[in-house]
Enzyme design. Structure first.
Site, short mmCIF file in Angstrom:
data_model
loop_
_atom_site.label_atom_id
_atom_site.label_comp_id
_atom_site.label_asym_id
_atom_site.label_seq_id
_atom_site.Cartn_x
_atom_site.Cartn_y
_atom_site.Cartn_z
N GLU A 256 -41.54 -31.72 11.42
CA GLU A 256 -42.04 -32.63 12.66
C GLU A 256 -42.97 -32.20 13.51
O GLU A 256 -42.66 -31.18 14.19
CB GLU A 256 -40.90 -33.31 13.51
CG GLU A 256 -39.70 -34.08 12.57
CD GLU A 256 -39.96 -35.47 11.82
OE1 GLU A 256 -41.08 -36.01 12.70
OE2 GLU A 256 -39.55 -35.72 11.03
N CYS A 295 -43.62 -35.71 21.50
CA CYS A 295 -44.64 -35.69 20.28
C CYS A 295 -44.96 -37.03 20.03
O CYS A 295 -46.08 -37.52 19.40
CB CYS A 295 -43.77 -35.36 19.08
SG CYS A 295 -42.17 -36.27 19.13
#
Ligand code: NAP
Length: 518
Positions: A256, A295
């Protein structure tokens, strides 16, 4: 100053040297230090493989789900303490800290409920069985069994509680022991979470270990049954993926990473409408929540070209209301970025964005924070830039500035143009679209969906309930293609399957049905 400890081999390990200093980012006061020196990583792996794995795999999904439920309760019961630590070590305001801390207990609770529903089974059955010959004498079915290795979790600095818990929930439910390694600079919250969970005595020995500090030769020792789940920058991810032993053993890796998420204002949305208000509210929150260190934060704001002046004015007005300062002061809406390095990188990043865009709010410089000593603290005002040539705004589509920074760009109002601009980001975690026009939204999904992990549609009907595009909910997928890492986390069972091995079972139908309980 607190010396953080690692929890390895069933005991707490305190290093004697090799320390990294942890600071309060609002005051720059040194508050802790961490080091993993002296840890025998071979023994850490052996403890997980020989004790934790077998003990977890001896339980059913429902029994492991009960463990998660108990873990969730421990974190919930210590919420206030964890929020205080979060403020001190990561610079979060109370609401921003709760996004992390409540996210951790909530995700554990979600997987506890999901696991309970899987029942008292040792493995999962997937899909229907299929007859493989003329008769039922030969038949096949897919099952998912726990992998026999260790789940190593390397996490980013921005979610020390949630990042730990969302990965651990899936691995433990699947039956894999966890070695968790938070980013060193903000490891205090994770260390305390693990300390609380160890004290509670819920998990079997070897099921959960913590590395406070560097991973030493841990990753060199991973093999074919292990899983490495990484969250962090695309650069670090590239280095980890290229490790020879991981390539040779085909160790399962989930990444990720960075993401230049876009918010797109649909052409149908009028000034003064509910959807327009939602767009403004979401964009401001997604720029500034956790000081933009998410993020999933919005980095690019795409607006029909005729509307860009009005949108700029509205956003600047809202961003001007945000008080930046020491999160220990309850009036402060946005804290500092987490580290000196993060501030330096953000300022450099703004400089790069300015090659293609101009600042319309903020200064692009460090600022003093309300309630913080003058000259101290890693503060930055929310910073809005604007570029007028979206197709040629290279750095805006390439450079992730991990801070409260976003760039306004015009597009021609068509879903095709929006999708093409979103795609210049090279793969994102989330694209948010604000529209009440299902056909336009459908076209955006069809044309741009392949480049993003999630499309969040903000509309009049969702305005009262939608949590914002930045929330990674356990029920739906978190992860995105390309630059975002290509990973898949959460999404209900999707995230658990990372830790399970899919295999086919073949034999007579009676036998296959018998062993799968069909
Ligand atoms: P980072 O510098 O890549 O570090 C991430 C983690 O990797 C830290 O725990 C770090 O440990 C560790 N690490 C670094 N080099 C390593 C190596 N050679 N071997 C083993 N471990 C290593 O990223 P960050 O600055 O913490 O996080 C910010 C980035 O994470 C942003 O780019 C953001 O987009 C991304 N992020 C993505 C997601 C997502 O879900 N997609 C979520 C959050 C953040 P140390 O701290 O000890 O160096």
């Amino acid at each position: 100053m607190k010396t953080l400890r690692s929890y390895v081999g069933g005991r707490w390990h305190e290093a004697r040297s090799g320390f990294t200093t942890l600071v309060d980012p609002a005051t720059e006061e040194e508050i802790g230090r961490a080091s993993s020196e002296g840890i025998d990583f071979g023994a850490v792996l052996a403890h997980a493989r020989d004790r934790g794995g077998p003990a977890l795999r001896a339980l059913t999904f429902a029994q492991r789900a009960q463990l998660l439920k108990d873990l969730s309760k421990v974190l919930r019961d210590h919420r206030d303490e964890l929020l205080d630590l979060s403020t001190r070590n990561t610079g979060t305001t109370r609401p921003d800290g709760s996004f992390d801390v409540d996210g951790a207990s909530g995700t554990l609770a979600y997987y506890a409920a999901l696991g309970k529903g899987l029942g008292d089974r040792a493995f999962l059955v997937e899909g229907d069985g299929v007859q493989l010959a003329k008769t039922e004498g030969f038949y096949g079915r897919h099952v998912l069994v726990p992998r026999q290795g260790v789940a190593v979790h390397v996490n980013a600095f921005n979610f020390p509680a949630w990042g730990f818990a969302e990965k651990a929930a899936c691995a433990l439910l699947a039956g894999m022991p966890v070695i968790t390694k938070p980013a060193t600079a903000t490891a205090m919250v994770t260390e305390r979470c693990v300390e609380l969970l160890v004290e509670a005595g819920i998990l079997p020995a070897g099921a959960l270990q913590l590395i406070a500090g560097a991973t030493g030769d841990l990753l060199d020792r991973l093999g074919p049954q292990d899983v490495l789940a990484f969250t962090g920058s695309a650069d670090t991810a590239r280095g980890l993926r290229a490790r020879g032993n991981l390539l040779a053993a085909n160790t399962r890796i989930n990444v990720e990473a960075d993401s230049l998420n876009a918010a797109v204002l649909g052409p149908d949305v009028q000034d003064g409408s509910v959807t327009f208000a939602l767009f403004l509210k979401d964009v401001v929150r997604e720029m500034t929540q956790k000081t933009g260190q998410k993020c999933t934060a919005v980095r690019r704001i795409l607006v029909p070209s005729g509307r860009i002046d009005a949108v700029q004015e509205a956003l600047v007005s809202k961003l001007s209301e945000i008080m930046v300062g020491n999160p220990a002061d309850a009036a402060v809406r946005m804290g500092p970025v987490a580290t000196a390095q993060q501030l330096d990188d953000s300022l450099r990043g703004i400089g790069e964005l300015r090659q293609a865009a101009r600042i319309v709010h903020g200064s692009g410089e460090r600022t003093d924070g309300v309630g913080a000593p003058a000259g101290k603290g890693y503060f930055l005002q929310p910073t809005l830039l604007r570029g007028d040539d979206a197709r040629n705004a290279g750095p805006v589509h390439r450079r992730e500035v991990f801070a409260p920074v976003a760039t306004l760009l015009p597009y021609d109002g068509t879903a095709g143009d929006a999708a093409a601009l979103v795609a210049l980001g090279g793969g994102t975690l989330v694209t948010s679209a604000y529209t009440d026009d299902a056909a336009w939204a459908g076209e955006l999904v069809a044309r741009g969906g392949g480049g993003t992990g999630r499309v969040y549609i903000g509309s009049e009907a969702s305005a009262a309930e939608a949590p914002g595009s930045g929330a990674a909910l356990p029920q739906t997928l978190h992860g995105g293609p390309g630059r975002a890492g290509g990973g898949e986390e959460l999404g209900g069972l999707v995230g658990v399957k990372l830790y399970l091995q899919r295999m086919a079972v073949q034999g007579s139908r009676a036998l296959v049905d018998g062993l799968t309980g069909a």
